[in-house]
Write a protein that holds these residues in place. Structure first.
Motif, PDB file in Angstrom:
ATOM      1  N   PHE A 140       5.330   8.556  10.787  1.00  0.00           N
ATOM      2  CA  PHE A 140       3.974   8.041  10.633  1.00  0.00           C
ATOM      3  C   PHE A 140       2.932   9.167  10.717  1.00  0.00           C
ATOM      4  O   PHE A 140       2.070   9.315   9.848  1.00  0.00           O
ATOM      5  CB  PHE A 140       3.703   6.975  11.702  1.00  0.00           C
ATOM      6  CG  PHE A 140       2.297   6.450  11.671  1.00  0.00           C
ATOM      7  CD1 PHE A 140       1.935   5.483  10.743  1.00  0.00           C
ATOM      8  CD2 PHE A 140       1.333   6.935  12.544  1.00  0.00           C
ATOM      9  CE1 PHE A 140       0.626   5.009  10.681  1.00  0.00           C
ATOM     10  CE2 PHE A 140       0.017   6.477  12.489  1.00  0.00           C
ATOM     11  CZ  PHE A 140      -0.327   5.509  11.560  1.00  0.00           C
TER      12      PHE A 140
ATOM     13  N   LYS B 274       0.589  10.894   7.843  1.00  0.00           N
ATOM     14  CA  LYS B 274      -0.862  10.840   8.068  1.00  0.00           C
ATOM     15  C   LYS B 274      -1.487  12.225   7.862  1.00  0.00           C
ATOM     16  O   LYS B 274      -2.611  12.354   7.399  1.00  0.00           O
ATOM     17  CB  LYS B 274      -1.103  10.346   9.498  1.00  0.00           C
ATOM     18  CG  LYS B 274      -2.543  10.190   9.881  1.00  0.00           C
ATOM     19  CD  LYS B 274      -2.684   9.547  11.253  1.00  0.00           C
ATOM     20  CE  LYS B 274      -4.047   9.838  11.814  1.00  0.00           C
ATOM     21  NZ  LYS B 274      -4.009  10.579  13.077  1.00  0.00           N
TER      22      LYS B 274
ATOM     23  N   GLU C 247       8.899   2.528   6.238  1.00  0.00           N
ATOM     24  CA  GLU C 247       8.204   1.264   5.990  1.00  0.00           C
ATOM     25  C   GLU C 247       7.744   1.145   4.543  1.00  0.00           C
ATOM     26  O   GLU C 247       7.402   2.147   3.915  1.00  0.00           O
ATOM     27  CB  GLU C 247       6.985   1.168   6.916  1.00  0.00           C
ATOM     28  CG  GLU C 247       7.398   1.061   8.368  1.00  0.00           C
ATOM     29  CD  GLU C 247       6.251   0.692   9.279  1.00  0.00           C
ATOM     30  OE1 GLU C 247       5.252   0.111   8.789  1.00  0.00           O
ATOM     31  OE2 GLU C 247       6.365   0.989  10.474  1.00  0.00           O
ATOM     32  N   ILE C 248       7.717  -0.086   4.076  1.00  0.00           N
ATOM     33  CA  ILE C 248       7.352  -0.372   2.684  1.00  0.00           C
ATOM     34  C   ILE C 248       6.006   0.248   2.311  1.00  0.00           C
ATOM     35  O   ILE C 248       5.814   0.750   1.216  1.00  0.00           O
ATOM     36  CB  ILE C 248       7.296  -1.904   2.438  1.00  0.00           C
ATOM     37  CG1 ILE C 248       8.719  -2.479   2.513  1.00  0.00           C
ATOM     38  CG2 ILE C 248       6.649  -2.237   1.099  1.00  0.00           C
ATOM     39  CD1 ILE C 248       8.837  -3.933   2.146  1.00  0.00           C
ATOM     40  N   LYS C 249       5.081   0.238   3.272  1.00  0.00           N
ATOM     41  CA  LYS C 249       3.716   0.701   2.954  1.00  0.00           C
ATOM     42  C   LYS C 249       3.624   2.221   2.729  1.00  0.00           C
ATOM     43  O   LYS C 249       2.617   2.721   2.251  1.00  0.00           O
ATOM     44  CB  LYS C 249       2.763   0.282   4.080  1.00  0.00           C
ATOM     45  CG  LYS C 249       3.081   0.959   5.404  1.00  0.00           C
ATOM     46  CD  LYS C 249       2.081   0.563   6.473  1.00  0.00           C
ATOM     47  CE  LYS C 249       2.379   1.345   7.739  1.00  0.00           C
ATOM     48  NZ  LYS C 249       2.042   0.714   8.969  1.00  0.00           N
ATOM     49  N   TYR C 250       4.665   2.957   3.054  1.00  0.00           N
ATOM     50  CA  TYR C 250       4.586   4.417   2.927  1.00  0.00           C
ATOM     51  C   TYR C 250       4.620   4.868   1.472  1.00  0.00           C
ATOM     52  O   TYR C 250       5.200   4.201   0.620  1.00  0.00           O
ATOM     53  CB  TYR C 250       5.745   5.088   3.664  1.00  0.00           C
ATOM     54  CG  TYR C 250       5.629   5.017   5.174  1.00  0.00           C
ATOM     55  CD1 TYR C 250       4.406   4.825   5.792  1.00  0.00           C
ATOM     56  CD2 TYR C 250       6.756   5.147   5.967  1.00  0.00           C
ATOM     57  CE1 TYR C 250       4.311   4.756   7.169  1.00  0.00           C
ATOM     58  CE2 TYR C 250       6.674   5.085   7.349  1.00  0.00           C
ATOM     59  CZ  TYR C 250       5.444   4.879   7.948  1.00  0.00           C
ATOM     60  OH  TYR C 250       5.347   4.812   9.303  1.00  0.00           O
ATOM     61  N   ASN C 251       4.033   6.032   1.242  1.00  0.00           N
ATOM     62  CA  ASN C 251       4.103   6.633  -0.078  1.00  0.00           C
ATOM     63  C   ASN C 251       5.401   7.452  -0.183  1.00  0.00           C
ATOM     64  O   ASN C 251       5.506   8.540   0.365  1.00  0.00           O
ATOM     65  CB  ASN C 251       2.881   7.525  -0.300  1.00  0.00           C
ATOM     66  CG  ASN C 251       2.864   8.075  -1.708  1.00  0.00           C
ATOM     67  OD1 ASN C 251       3.809   7.871  -2.478  1.00  0.00           O
ATOM     68  ND2 ASN C 251       1.793   8.763  -2.057  1.00  0.00           N
TER      69      ASN C 251
ATOM     70  N   PHE D 105      12.541  -1.064  -0.253  1.00  0.00           N
ATOM     71  CA  PHE D 105      11.174  -0.576  -0.077  1.00  0.00           C
ATOM     72  C   PHE D 105      10.308  -0.848  -1.316  1.00  0.00           C
ATOM     73  O   PHE D 105       9.240  -0.285  -1.481  1.00  0.00           O
ATOM     74  CB  PHE D 105      11.184   0.907   0.304  1.00  0.00           C
ATOM     75  CG  PHE D 105      11.888   1.171   1.615  1.00  0.00           C
ATOM     76  CD1 PHE D 105      11.281   0.862   2.818  1.00  0.00           C
ATOM     77  CD2 PHE D 105      13.179   1.683   1.630  1.00  0.00           C
ATOM     78  CE1 PHE D 105      11.944   1.065   4.029  1.00  0.00           C
ATOM     79  CE2 PHE D 105      13.854   1.896   2.835  1.00  0.00           C
ATOM     80  CZ  PHE D 105      13.234   1.578   4.036  1.00  0.00           C
ATOM     81  N   LYS D 106      10.848  -1.692  -2.187  1.00  0.00           N
ATOM     82  CA  LYS D 106      10.123  -2.137  -3.391  1.00  0.00           C
ATOM     83  C   LYS D 106       9.540  -0.973  -4.197  1.00  0.00           C
ATOM     84  O   LYS D 106       8.331  -0.896  -4.453  1.00  0.00           O
ATOM     85  CB  LYS D 106       9.012  -3.116  -3.008  1.00  0.00           C
ATOM     86  CG  LYS D 106       9.522  -4.307  -2.206  1.00  0.00           C
ATOM     87  CD  LYS D 106       8.550  -5.453  -2.244  1.00  0.00           C
ATOM     88  CE  LYS D 106       8.939  -6.647  -1.387  1.00  0.00           C
ATOM     89  NZ  LYS D 106      10.351  -6.904  -1.190  1.00  0.00           N
TER      90      LYS D 106
END
Ligand code: PGA
Length: 253
Positions: free
Chosen positions: A119, A123, A157-161, A201-202
């Protein structure tokens, strides 16, 4: 990151003193002269913390990238003696960090810590080389795939780039042992894992996917036909410019 390019990542572990820049200088000389192939690959070297500042300055604008071998699971500054935050790495010009290496997991890093490392590294706009791998017993009990899936889902996590995430598959039993999976095994794992990562992770595009564990200039000849691999994470053989260069040479032979 350029798509299609291969990655040769060196992990020096606890190796290197200031004069060890000579190793990387020789690798850089080879790279600069390799006009036929140099656009097809990228070299990333991970020396210990003590050499990061020095190396990052020396190889600036040389197209050799310097990675940290780890970072702490808290950001900015704080009362954490002996630790280095992702923020501190970014501020000296580092763009890559290895996270989750099995040697660090073995000395106490938990998934919860790795989650924070990832994370905070993202960031701070660091690219992550996230290591996963099963041990000997898990392999013997045919648990490889479920172990790898768990290591991925409990940290990423899915939201990661995922453009900033490189996955390195490093079977623990292979690291430093001279033992490697068969090309067939490695192909099968690469295909299955990539499929899993994409759907879990779509993702439209698969992140870069590396293999690590006893990679040397002979083994590379067997593994280079595995198109699913985007490169290699190289420990022992990255401490010698000759061995590292031979890996690249044999890959493109
Ligand atoms: P090795 O190490 O190439 O010496 O097996 C690989 C690694 O630990 O990243």
């Amino acid at each position: 990151m350029t798509t299609g390019s291969k990655y040769f990542v060196g992990n020096w572990k606890m190796f290197g003193i200031p004069s060890s820049f000579k190793i990387l200088d020789r690798i850089n000389q080879y790279f600069q002269k390799d006009t036929k192939n140099k656009r097809k690959y990228k070299i990333i070297m991970a020396p210990p913390f003590t050499l990061l500042q020095n190396f990052v300055t020396r190889y600036k604008n040389k197209n050799i990238f310097i990675s940290a071998q780890n970072c702490y699971h808290k950001d900015s500054f704080g009362a954490y003696t002996g630790n280095i935050s992702p923020f501190m790495l970014k501020k000296i010009g580092i763009n890559y960090v290895i996270i989750g290496h099995s040697e660090n997991r073995a000395s106490g890093e938990t998934d919860a810590m790795l989650k924070k490392k990832v994370f905070f590294a993202l960031k701070n706009n660091l690219n992550i080389i996230f290591c996963i791998g099963e041990n000997k017993k898990e392999k013997r009990n045919k648990k490889t795939f479920s172990v790898l899936k768990k290591q991925l889902t409990s940290v990423l996590e899915i939201k990661y780039n995922f453009k900033n995430i490189i996955i390195a598959y490093e079977p623990i039993w292979s690291i430093g042992s001279g033992k490697v999976p068969s090309s067939y095994e490695l192909l099968k794992i690469s295909i299955n894992l990539k499929k899993f990562i994409k759907s879990k992770f779509k993702l439209n595009k698969m992140p870069k996917f590396l293999y690590g564990g006893s990679v040397n200039s002979q083994i590379i000849s067997d593994f280079k036909s595995i198109k699913q691999l985007d490169g290699f994470l190289i420990g022992g053989a990255s401490k010698s410019s000759k061995n590292f260069i031979d890996i690249i040479k044999n890959f493109y032979k």
